[in-house]
Design an enzyme around this catalytic site. Structure first.
Site, PDB file in Angstrom:
ATOM      1  N   HIS A 108       8.029  41.611 -43.285  1.00 16.40           N
ATOM      2  CA  HIS A 108       8.131  40.156 -43.431  1.00 16.40           C
ATOM      3  C   HIS A 108       8.219  39.473 -42.069  1.00 16.40           C
ATOM      4  O   HIS A 108       7.478  38.520 -41.772  1.00 16.40           O
ATOM      5  CB  HIS A 108       9.368  39.832 -44.279  1.00 16.40           C
ATOM      6  CG  HIS A 108       9.537  38.385 -44.607  1.00 16.40           C
ATOM      7  ND1 HIS A 108       9.380  37.883 -45.880  1.00 16.40           N
ATOM      8  CD2 HIS A 108       9.869  37.314 -43.827  1.00 16.40           C
ATOM      9  CE1 HIS A 108       9.593  36.575 -45.875  1.00 16.40           C
ATOM     10  NE2 HIS A 108       9.904  36.208 -44.637  1.00 16.40           N
ATOM     11  N   GLU A 109       9.101  39.981 -41.213  1.00 13.80           N
ATOM     12  CA  GLU A 109       9.309  39.331 -39.916  1.00 13.80           C
ATOM     13  C   GLU A 109       8.149  39.573 -38.961  1.00 13.80           C
ATOM     14  O   GLU A 109       7.839  38.717 -38.123  1.00 13.80           O
ATOM     15  CB  GLU A 109      10.626  39.793 -39.302  1.00 13.80           C
ATOM     16  CG  GLU A 109      11.861  39.522 -40.162  1.00 13.80           C
ATOM     17  CD  GLU A 109      11.993  38.078 -40.630  1.00 13.80           C
ATOM     18  OE1 GLU A 109      11.467  37.178 -39.941  1.00 13.80           O
ATOM     19  OE2 GLU A 109      12.602  37.853 -41.692  1.00 13.80           O
ATOM     20  N   HIS A 134       5.641  36.906 -39.430  1.00 14.86           N
ATOM     21  CA  HIS A 134       5.989  35.716 -38.646  1.00 14.86           C
ATOM     22  C   HIS A 134       5.617  35.915 -37.180  1.00 14.86           C
ATOM     23  O   HIS A 134       5.093  34.994 -36.529  1.00 14.86           O
ATOM     24  CB  HIS A 134       7.488  35.428 -38.752  1.00 14.86           C
ATOM     25  CG  HIS A 134       7.939  34.995 -40.109  1.00 14.86           C
ATOM     26  ND1 HIS A 134       7.198  34.156 -40.915  1.00 14.86           N
ATOM     27  CD2 HIS A 134       9.081  35.262 -40.805  1.00 14.86           C
ATOM     28  CE1 HIS A 134       7.858  33.937 -42.053  1.00 14.86           C
ATOM     29  NE2 HIS A 134       8.987  34.601 -42.007  1.00 14.86           N
TER      30      HIS A 134
END
Length: 265
Positions: A144-145, A148
């Site tokens: 997920h990160e 980003h």
């Protein structure tokens, strides 16, 4: 992650994602200072171990040490074996933002139920060692990160001043990280709805925004609604929605083949 010539690591201004590259915004005098104060407020509110300048405090309590050791070991395994993460690491390197474990990841204690975050001010992924429960959870958080971080690398993103940019990156992260896989949704007792994947992505994007921004749910929903179609359909660098590890392995293979094809043109 450091771009060619180390320009990425030296950037102090915060960025965010829009699913597309954007020209730098025109800013009023003093707006950068205000944005930096906002970065510090958000960082200290969510990541309790971070000082105002974005560096973690070093504690030596036995409980911290144990959590930190577990976090570091799970991170090593994720980086070495998870197909989602391996694809993202290759994509970051290909984009000029090679990832270094010691520089770009930090295991820390966090406030509330937050599992992790991307600190755009220092291009670093924070892993909440007190909230990450097991290896599968670590895999999802890192994936997920890193999405980003990939968005931060490829686009001019105003993480702290444009909620639509943040919303777009959260939609992409929920869609591509496996957060909304069928198995995860069954464990949450959320299943059986028409177009459930889209519903899950929308809901989790809104929750992620509310976890790091002091705004109303209505404002978060509006931002997600405005960017949802374009950002949901932006599958880079996977080229598809990787619904499970098998899909992610195929996507990684295709990415490597695509990279070799373009390098031979």
């Amino acid at each position: 992650m450091a771009s060619t010539g180390q320009e990425r690591e030296e950037e102090a201004a915060a960025k965010s994602v829009g699913g597309m590259a954007e020209a730098p915004d025109e800013r009023e005098p003093g707006s950068v200072a205000g944005e930096q104060l906002q970065q510090q407020h958000v960082g200290c509110q969510v990541f309790s171990e971070r000082l105002a300048q974005g560096k973690p405090q070093q504690a030596f309590l036995s409980s911290f040490f144990t959590n930190n050791q577990k976090c570091q070991l799970m991170l090593l395994k994720t980086l070495a074996t998870n197909p989602y993460v391996k694809l993202l690491l290759d994509a970051m390197k290909h984009s000029g933002c090679a990832v270094n474990k010691d520089r770009h990841f930090s295991c820390e204690d966090c406030n509330g139920n937050v599992s992790g975050g991307f600190d755009a001010s220092v291009s670093q992924i924070v892993l909440c060692q007190n909230n990450i429960r097991n290896q599968a959870h670590m895999n999802r958080v890192v994936t997920h990160e890193l999405i980003h971080a990939f968005d931060h690398c490829r686009a001019h993103v105003n993480w702290f001043t444009n909620v639509r940019h943040l919303a777009c990156s959260e939609v992409r992260a929920a869609n591509l990280s496996g957060d909304c896989s069928l198995l995860n949704e069954i464990f949450r007792l959320h299943f059986g709805l028409k177009q459930h994947h889209q519903t899950c992505v929308r809901d989790r994007a809104i929750r992620s925004i509310l976890a790091v921004r002091n705004i109303s749910k209505e404002v978060a929903q509006k931002a997600v609604d405005e960017v949802f179609e374009s950002c949901f359909n932006d599958h880079e660098p996977f080229g598809r929605i990787p619904h499970n590890k098998t899909y992610a392995k195929y996507a990684h293979r295709d990415f490597q083949n695509r990279d070799r094809y373009y390098s031979n043109i």
